[in-house]
Write a protein that holds these residues in place. Sequence first.
Motif, PDB file in Angstrom:
ATOM      1  N   HIS A 153       0.830  -1.207   0.000  1.00 49.49           N
ATOM      2  CA  HIS A 153       0.000   0.000   0.000  1.00 49.49           C
ATOM      3  C   HIS A 153       0.863   1.254   0.000  1.00 49.49           C
ATOM      4  N   ASP A 154       1.979   1.202   0.727  1.00 46.60           N
ATOM      5  CA  ASP A 154       2.860   2.366   0.784  1.00 46.60           C
ATOM      6  C   ASP A 154       3.563   2.596  -0.545  1.00 46.60           C
ATOM      7  N   LEU A 155       4.031   1.552  -1.193  1.00 53.01           N
ATOM      8  CA  LEU A 155       4.742   1.697  -2.460  1.00 53.01           C
ATOM      9  C   LEU A 155       3.822   2.144  -3.593  1.00 53.01           C
ATOM     10  N   LYS A 156       2.595   1.655  -3.586  1.00 50.25           N
ATOM     11  CA  LYS A 156       1.648   2.004  -4.643  1.00 50.25           C
ATOM     12  C   LYS A 156       0.872   3.291  -4.364  1.00 50.25           C
ATOM     13  N   GLY A 157       1.109   3.889  -3.193  1.00 50.47           N
ATOM     14  CA  GLY A 157       0.416   5.132  -2.861  1.00 50.47           C
ATOM     15  C   GLY A 157      -1.057   4.952  -2.550  1.00 50.47           C
ATOM     16  N   LEU A 158      -1.416   3.794  -2.025  1.00 52.09           N
ATOM     17  CA  LEU A 158      -2.822   3.516  -1.722  1.00 52.09           C
ATOM     18  C   LEU A 158      -3.233   3.999  -0.338  1.00 52.09           C
ATOM     19  N   ALA A 181       4.580  -3.333  16.598  1.00 49.68           N
ATOM     20  CA  ALA A 181       4.261  -1.927  16.872  1.00 49.68           C
ATOM     21  C   ALA A 181       5.332  -0.976  16.355  1.00 49.68           C
ATOM     22  N   ALA A 182       6.601  -1.379  16.363  1.00 53.45           N
ATOM     23  CA  ALA A 182       7.676  -0.493  15.899  1.00 53.45           C
ATOM     24  C   ALA A 182       7.682  -0.331  14.381  1.00 53.45           C
ATOM     25  N   GLU A 183       7.030  -1.210  13.649  1.00 50.97           N
ATOM     26  CA  GLU A 183       7.033  -1.156  12.183  1.00 50.97           C
ATOM     27  C   GLU A 183       5.746  -0.561  11.614  1.00 50.97           C
ATOM     28  N   ILE A 184       4.823  -0.172  12.461  1.00 49.85           N
ATOM     29  CA  ILE A 184       3.519   0.314  12.016  1.00 49.85           C
ATOM     30  C   ILE A 184       3.263   1.687  12.632  1.00 49.85           C
ATOM     31  N   LEU A 185       2.687   2.577  11.838  1.00 45.24           N
ATOM     32  CA  LEU A 185       2.254   3.886  12.323  1.00 45.24           C
ATOM     33  C   LEU A 185       0.741   3.865  12.504  1.00 45.24           C
ATOM     34  N   PHE A 186       0.272   4.307  13.655  1.00 43.15           N
ATOM     35  CA  PHE A 186      -1.159   4.355  13.962  1.00 43.15           C
ATOM     36  C   PHE A 186      -1.607   5.821  13.934  1.00 43.15           C
ATOM     37  N   ILE A 187      -2.528   6.129  13.030  1.00 41.72           N
ATOM     38  CA  ILE A 187      -3.043   7.491  12.882  1.00 41.72           C
ATOM     39  C   ILE A 187      -4.553   7.461  13.122  1.00 41.72           C
ATOM     40  N   ILE A 188      -5.045   8.411  13.914  1.00 41.33           N
ATOM     41  CA  ILE A 188      -6.486   8.531  14.175  1.00 41.33           C
ATOM     42  C   ILE A 188      -7.072   9.543  13.199  1.00 41.33           C
ATOM     43  N   ARG A 189      -8.027   9.115  12.412  1.00 42.86           N
ATOM     44  CA  ARG A 189      -8.665   9.997  11.440  1.00 42.86           C
ATOM     45  C   ARG A 189      -9.592  10.971  12.168  1.00 42.86           C
ATOM     46  N   PRO A 190      -9.432  12.279  11.974  1.00 41.87           N
ATOM     47  CA  PRO A 190     -10.246  13.234  12.762  1.00 41.87           C
ATOM     48  C   PRO A 190     -11.722  13.248  12.396  1.00 41.87           C
ATOM     49  N   ILE A 191     -12.078  12.746  11.234  1.00 42.35           N
ATOM     50  CA  ILE A 191     -13.478  12.826  10.814  1.00 42.35           C
ATOM     51  C   ILE A 191     -14.343  11.905  11.648  1.00 42.35           C
ATOM     52  N   LYS A 193     -12.807   9.444  13.914  1.00 36.84           N
ATOM     53  CA  LYS A 193     -12.013   8.905  15.029  1.00 36.84           C
ATOM     54  C   LYS A 193     -11.643   7.430  14.838  1.00 36.84           C
ATOM     55  N   LYS A 194     -11.512   6.996  13.585  1.00 38.94           N
ATOM     56  CA  LYS A 194     -11.110   5.623  13.321  1.00 38.94           C
ATOM     57  C   LYS A 194      -9.594   5.541  13.174  1.00 38.94           C
ATOM     58  N   LYS A 195      -9.027   4.404  13.594  1.00 37.95           N
ATOM     59  CA  LYS A 195      -7.595   4.195  13.513  1.00 37.95           C
ATOM     60  C   LYS A 195      -7.210   3.703  12.120  1.00 37.95           C
ATOM     61  N   ILE A 196      -6.120   4.285  11.588  1.00 36.48           N
ATOM     62  CA  ILE A 196      -5.596   3.900  10.283  1.00 36.48           C
ATOM     63  C   ILE A 196      -4.171   3.409  10.482  1.00 36.48           C
ATOM     64  N   LEU A 197      -3.833   2.300   9.837  1.00 40.18           N
ATOM     65  CA  LEU A 197      -2.499   1.710   9.941  1.00 40.18           C
ATOM     66  C   LEU A 197      -1.696   2.034   8.690  1.00 40.18           C
ATOM     67  N   PHE A 198      -0.453   2.527   8.876  1.00 41.72           N
ATOM     68  CA  PHE A 198       0.465   2.831   7.787  1.00 41.72           C
ATOM     69  C   PHE A 198       1.772   2.073   8.005  1.00 41.72           C
ATOM     70  N   TYR A 199       2.459   1.839   6.911  1.00 44.47           N
ATOM     71  CA  TYR A 199       3.776   1.202   6.989  1.00 44.47           C
ATOM     72  C   TYR A 199       4.805   2.233   7.432  1.00 44.47           C
ATOM     73  N   ASN A 200       5.581   1.904   8.441  1.00 47.48           N
ATOM     74  CA  ASN A 200       6.605   2.813   8.971  1.00 47.48           C
ATOM     75  C   ASN A 200       7.901   2.591   8.195  1.00 47.48           C
ATOM     76  N   ASP A 201       8.074   3.403   7.149  1.00 41.08           N
ATOM     77  CA  ASP A 201       9.271   3.293   6.308  1.00 41.08           C
ATOM     78  C   ASP A 201      10.416   4.040   6.992  1.00 41.08           C
ATOM     79  N   ARG A 202      11.338   3.309   7.574  1.00 35.35           N
ATOM     80  CA  ARG A 202      12.436   3.944   8.307  1.00 35.35           C
ATOM     81  C   ARG A 202      13.451   4.602   7.383  1.00 35.35           C
ATOM     82  N   THR A 203      13.493   4.205   6.117  1.00 34.28           N
ATOM     83  CA  THR A 203      14.433   4.841   5.183  1.00 34.28           C
ATOM     84  C   THR A 203      14.045   6.275   4.878  1.00 34.28           C
ATOM     85  N   ALA A 204      12.762   6.634   5.134  1.00 32.17           N
ATOM     86  CA  ALA A 204      12.311   8.006   4.863  1.00 32.17           C
ATOM     87  C   ALA A 204      12.455   8.913   6.071  1.00 32.17           C
ATOM     88  N   ASN A 205      13.005   8.412   7.160  1.00 31.20           N
ATOM     89  CA  ASN A 205      13.185   9.234   8.361  1.00 31.20           C
ATOM     90  C   ASN A 205      14.368  10.180   8.170  1.00 31.20           C
TER      91      ASN A 205
END
Length: 292
Positions: A153-158, A181-191, A193-205
């Motif tokens: 999903h991260d590579l394809k921009g989904l 948990a260290a490899e996943i980013l948890f974001i709460i959608r403000p609309i 309040k649902k949790k969204i999971l993203f791939y934590n790409d450490r190369t982009a840090n």
Amino acid sequence: MDPALLREREAFKKRAMATPTVEKKAKPDRPQPPPPSDDAKRKMRPPTAPKLDSSSYKTMSGSSQYRFGVLAKIVKFMRTRHQDGDDHPLQIEEILDETNQLDIGQSVKNWLSGEALNNNPKIEVSPCGTKFSFKPVYKIKDGKTLMRLLKQHDLKGLGGILMEDVQESLPHCEKVLKNRAAEILFIIRPIDKKKILFYNDRTANFSVDDEFQKLWRSATVDAMDDAKIDEYLEKQGIRSMQDHGLKKPVPKRKKAANKKRQFKKPRDNEHLADVLEIYEDNTLTLKGVNPT
């Protein structure tokens, strides 16, 4: 007695005799009917509806609400079973046994196996057509498949994946998310309040300067539309953003249909048509004569 009163009395009698009257005759008494017997009383009573108990209600096949209640219970059981790690398919009798619904009618059972479970988006039918299993949103079984899905999903921009979809699809979800948990980013959608999971790409840090962060946060574009932003960037001499964003489709002009041109014959000298024919005939005649 006063003779005047007598005359008035006689006159009253004559007028009374001359006026026609209709006498009402008393109707003879009709005989009363005999009282109804016990059999007749039973026939005259309205039929009473049978009492419904729990066993008879479960066997009723005409209630659509009851049917969909049975189906909802089956789907909930299949989801819970999948989340516990049991993904092998079951037959309809096994499913009814596990959900304590063996007392349903035959028509409801035929409806479940022939229509309801086959058309349900949360149920997957085996190739043989007689066994059923739960159909999750994503085909993930463990932490590796989850990370592979997030990375794709991260590579394809989904974007990210809903937490509720992961909880429904991944067996033992809480344990897997805790380990990853260290490899996943948890974001709460403000609309919502649902949790969204993203791939934590450490190369982009990378580290960002504090001054740049202050400038970034001080620039507010909430009250500006795209046209105003483009105008501001153009005034500052920045044109790198003109090729980005949504492009407005340019309406195509319809080409006119190619019509064959019809050349109009000249209308001049129409009154000399006969003279021209005579001239042409004479010309041909003269050409055919040899000069002497």
